[in-house]
Structure formats: structure tokens, C-alpha cells
Design an enzyme around this catalytic site. Structure first.
Site, short mmCIF file in Angstrom:
data_model
loop_
_atom_site.label_atom_id
_atom_site.label_comp_id
_atom_site.label_asym_id
_atom_site.label_seq_id
_atom_site.Cartn_x
_atom_site.Cartn_y
_atom_site.Cartn_z
N GLU A 102 0.81 -1.23 0.00
CA GLU A 102 0.00 0.00 0.00
C GLU A 102 0.84 1.28 0.00
OE1 GLU A 102 -4.18 -0.39 1.79
OE2 GLU A 102 -2.82 -0.94 3.42
N HIS A 121 -0.31 5.66 7.86
CA HIS A 121 -1.47 4.82 7.54
C HIS A 121 -1.58 3.77 8.63
CE1 HIS A 121 -4.31 2.10 5.85
NE2 HIS A 121 -3.40 1.15 5.61
N HIS A 123 -4.40 0.80 10.84
CA HIS A 123 -5.66 0.05 10.95
C HIS A 123 -6.20 0.18 12.37
CE1 HIS A 123 -3.94 -2.82 7.59
NE2 HIS A 123 -4.19 -1.61 7.15
N HIS A 192 -11.41 -0.42 6.82
CA HIS A 192 -9.99 -0.67 6.63
C HIS A 192 -9.13 0.08 7.65
CE1 HIS A 192 -6.41 -0.35 3.50
NE2 HIS A 192 -5.99 -0.59 4.71
MN MN Z 1 -3.92 -0.89 5.13
#
Ligand code: MN
Length: 262
Positions: A102, A121, A123, A192
Site C-alpha cells: 500500500e 497509515h 488500521h 480498513h
Molecule cells: Mn492498510
């Protein structure tokens, strides 16, 4: 150079799109690498990332490059694991190591947002309810005032329809996510996780931590069952300005705790 260009055009005509191998922008400031390693450890220590999630920084020698660890758990990242990418998220030299699937999240946000110098980023669990509900994540206290009025949610189905694995696995998805982020500091990804951006590593870590904290507090307050009062956009703007001058205080604390075992 011209020959390489012709070769690339030739291969494209044959149906194989070729991304030119980027040249290194040169060695980044060692302090930038050190801060990026610390950011990985701190975010793991604070529970914002676990085995998944990543943090990047724009290269200090070339705004068209960024630095990001190879694909691995953030808590284990060392200086040697940091790779250099261009904004198409092509590694300069992957050293035979897998990059994050990603990574396009980072490259496409740096492309769309020249003001952004660092990206997280994650989760992290507390934000997920706000990514699947029509209740928007909004700042409930001053530490998360950088969230502004409310946080938008990126719906991957709007881009690729049903059946995706929800991951930002190419540049087109990264660009769509960057568009959903717009000029804001955070965006949620439905089912996500989230992305938070900042103008420095300490600031983006601060923002990632307090995004998670705000989600927890907002959910708790909603459970009390009464009417909610959020920061107004004016309060949020004033408070965010105050906090931006204070990000080094928690950074020094978090750094000392996370690097204790070194
Ligand atoms: Mn991810």
C-alpha cells in the site's frame, strides 16, 4: 538517455508500460532517518500500528521522493530497513526486499499535497466504527482539533465497485484516496483504517495518536446517550494552532519510552 527513452516508448507500444527506474536523490539527513525509525517504534508503542500500518516522510533533498520502511512490522524497523521511493512509489533500490503493498497511499498523497511532509497509515481499531457508520468522526476535545469540522470517509467501492480486497494496491486507488483526503489532515478508509498527514514526523505522530484517542472518546460520549457538543470549526482552528507549537513535548516523551530497549 534518449536511447533509454526510445526503449521505454517501444516497450509501451508493445503493451508493457515501463516506469523508469528512479535515481537516488542522495543520502537524506541522518536525523530524518533516525526520526522515521523512532516514529515507527513510537506508533507501535502507542498502539496506533501493530503488525500492520506504516509511516513515511518526504525526502529532504528532493520533494519528489519519499522514505518508507520495507514491508515489515513497524516495531522492528531499523535505519537499514528504510527505502527511497519516487512519487510513483517505485523504489530507487529495493535491495531485494519487498516494499509495502500500500505504498501508493504515500506517493499519491505527496503528489497531491505539496504541503505534506509525513504520512501515517494505520488500521487502529477505534476509528473503524466511524468508517462504517454514517456518524462522522469529529473533534470532541482540543488535542484532536486538527481534525477540523469532520473527517471524510473513502469508499473504495466508489472507485472499483464491489469485490476489492479494500487495499490501496495501485496508483489509481492512491490518487482516489488522496482526492478524498482533499486539503484535510485525516481521512478514514471504510472497513480498513485511516490516513493522517502532517508537516513533520513529530506532528504526524501526534495527529495519528490523537485521531485514535478522539475516536475512542467520541464513541464513549455517544454511548452516554445524550446530545453531543463538538468543537466548532473556529475552536478547532484556534486550538490546532496552539497544539502545533507543542508537538515536541509528547514526541520527546514517546521517543524516550519507545527507544528504551535500544
Ligand atoms: Mn492498510
Amino acid at each position: 538517455m534518449r536511447l533509454l527513452g526510445l526503449l521505454a516508448v517501444g516497450l509501451c507500444l508493445l503493451g508493457a508500460p515501463v516506469l523508469a527506474q528512479p535515481q537516488s536523490a542522495g543520502a537524506p539527513d541522518p536525523r530524518l532517518i533516525e526520526d522515521l525509525v523512532v516514529a515507527n517504534r513510537v506508533l507501535a508503542d502507542l498502539g496506533v500500528v501493530d503488525g500492520f500500518g506504516h509511516v513515511s516522510v518526504r525526502h529532504d533533498k528532493d520533494p519528489n521522493h519519499y522514505l518508507l520502511a520495507r514491508s515489515m512490522a513497524p516495531a522492528l524497523v531499523k535505519a537499514d530497513d528504510i527505502l527511497e521511493f519516487d512519487l510513483d512509489s517505485v523504489p530507487v533500490d529495493a535491495k531485494n526486499r519487498a516494499p509495502y503493498l500500500e505504498r501508493f497511499i504515500h506517493g499519491e498523497i505527496y503528489k497531491a499535497r505539496p504541503d505534506v511532509k509525513a504520512v501515517v497509515h494505520s488500521h487502529s481499531a477505534s476509528v473503524i466504527p466511524f468508517s462504517v457508520s454514517t456518524t462522522r468522526l469529529r473533534p470532541v476535545y482540543h488535542m484532536s482539533s486538527f481534525l477540523g469540522a469532520e473527517v471524510q470517509v473513502f469508499e473504495i467501492r466508489d472507485v472499483v465497485g464491489d469485490g476489492s480486497d479494500l487495499l490501496i494496491r495501485n496508483a489509481a486507488l492512491g490518487a482516489a484516496l488522496a482526492k478524498a483526503l482533499g486539503d484535510q489532515t485525516a481521512v478514514l478508509m471504510r472497513g480498513h483504517g485511516s490516513v493522517v498527514v502532517g508537516t513533520s514526523i513529530p506532528q504526524v505522530v501526534f495527529r495519528a495518536y490523537y485521531t485514535e484517542m478522539n475516536a475512542r472518546l467520541q464513541a464513549e460520549a455517544i454511548q452516554l446517550g445524550a446530545a453531543m457538543t463538538y468543537l466548532t470549526p473556529q475552536e478547532a482552528a484556534a486550538s490546532a494552532k496552539t497544539n502545533d507549537a507543542l508537538v515536541m513535548r509528547p514526541w520527546e516523551l514517546w521517543k524516550r519510552k519507545a527507544m528504551k530497549s535500544e
